[in-house]
Design a protein around this motif. Structure first.
Motif, PDB file in Angstrom:
ATOM      1  N   GLU A  70       0.829  -1.206   0.000  1.00  0.00           N
ATOM      2  CA  GLU A  70       0.000   0.000   0.000  1.00  0.00           C
ATOM      3  C   GLU A  70       0.865   1.259   0.000  1.00  0.00           C
ATOM      4  OE1 GLU A  70      -3.416   2.006   2.888  1.00  0.00           O
ATOM      5  OE2 GLU A  70      -2.609   0.029   3.323  1.00  0.00           O
ATOM      6  N   GLN A 130      -3.139  -7.068  -5.023  1.00  0.00           N
ATOM      7  CA  GLN A 130      -4.532  -6.637  -4.944  1.00  0.00           C
ATOM      8  C   GLN A 130      -4.663  -5.320  -4.180  1.00  0.00           C
ATOM      9  OE1 GLN A 130      -6.644  -9.877  -3.213  1.00  0.00           O
ATOM     10  NE2 GLN A 130      -6.463 -11.179  -5.027  1.00  0.00           N
ATOM     11  N   LYS A 131      -3.940  -5.197  -3.093  1.00  0.00           N
ATOM     12  CA  LYS A 131      -4.003  -3.971  -2.301  1.00  0.00           C
ATOM     13  C   LYS A 131      -3.387  -2.807  -3.061  1.00  0.00           C
ATOM     14  CE  LYS A 131      -4.910  -1.812   1.509  1.00  0.00           C
ATOM     15  NZ  LYS A 131      -6.264  -1.618   1.992  1.00  0.00           N
ATOM     16  N   LYS A 133      -5.934  -1.495  -5.491  1.00  0.00           N
ATOM     17  CA  LYS A 133      -6.979  -0.729  -4.795  1.00  0.00           C
ATOM     18  C   LYS A 133      -6.498   0.668  -4.447  1.00  0.00           C
ATOM     19  CE  LYS A 133      -9.815  -4.319  -2.878  1.00  0.00           C
ATOM     20  NZ  LYS A 133     -11.225  -4.059  -2.899  1.00  0.00           N
ATOM     21  N   VAL A 134      -5.245   0.785  -4.023  1.00  0.00           N
ATOM     22  CA  VAL A 134      -4.698   2.098  -3.695  1.00  0.00           C
ATOM     23  C   VAL A 134      -4.572   2.952  -4.955  1.00  0.00           C
ATOM     24  CG1 VAL A 134      -2.615   3.270  -2.880  1.00  0.00           C
ATOM     25  CG2 VAL A 134      -3.520   1.350  -1.622  1.00  0.00           C
ATOM     26  N   GLN A 192      -6.434   2.808  -7.571  1.00  0.00           N
ATOM     27  CA  GLN A 192      -7.775   3.236  -7.971  1.00  0.00           C
ATOM     28  C   GLN A 192      -8.235   4.451  -7.168  1.00  0.00           C
ATOM     29  OE1 GLN A 192     -10.062  -0.311  -7.384  1.00  0.00           O
ATOM     30  NE2 GLN A 192      -9.872  -0.954  -9.523  1.00  0.00           N
ATOM     31  N   ASN A 193      -7.782   4.577  -5.934  1.00  0.00           N
ATOM     32  CA  ASN A 193      -8.196   5.683  -5.078  1.00  0.00           C
ATOM     33  C   ASN A 193      -7.413   6.956  -5.330  1.00  0.00           C
ATOM     34  OD1 ASN A 193     -10.091   4.038  -3.886  1.00  0.00           O
ATOM     35  ND2 ASN A 193      -8.733   3.427  -2.228  1.00  0.00           N
TER      36      ASN A 193
END
Length: 128
Positions: A63, A93-94, A97-98, A100-101
């Motif tokens: 992350e 995966q994490k 997600k980061v 995308q944010n």
């Protein structure tokens, strides 16, 4: 005396697109930022964000590396990326997600993890 002509520099307009390669292993997560011409611009991993030993293999390390590479991409003017993921670790995966944010726009997600398809012949059984 005639002065020599100055060579004009050819500037290629930045395309604002890039590629992120996420390599996630059991021990670390390495994220590499590549521009449209294939040149490596920046990279980050669990070790470069300040974590050591077994902490590099955690989801938290991935992350932090993804946040760092997203800020570097914005500094280079890259706003659109395609993501290539490889490996069996937990961090990929994490990291996605980061990403995308953040302000980065993800065009494509590629899964490039190789898998065994029976491979070499197994060694013979041991006779005792």
């Amino acid at each position: 005396m005639i002065s020599p002509l100055k060579k004009s520099k050819i500037t290629v307009p930045s395309t604002r697109t890039g590629t992120l390669y996420i390599q996630s292993t059991n021990n670390n997560t390495i994220i590499t930022l590549v521009d449209a011409q294939g040149r490596v611009k920046a990279w980050a991993s669990g070790g470069t964000v300040g974590l050591r030993n077994s902490r590099k293999s955690t989801v938290h390390a991935a992350e932090l590396a993804a946040q760092q590479i997203a800020s570097k991409a914005q500094a280079f003017g890259i706003s659109t990326v395609s993501v290539h993921m490889k490996g069996l670790g937990f961090g990929k995966q994490k990291a996605v997600k980061v990403l995308q944010n953040t302000r980065l726009t993800i065009l494509e997600l590629y899964e490039k993890t190789s898998y065994a398809h029976n491979g070499c012949r197994a060694p013979r059984k041991r006779r005792v």
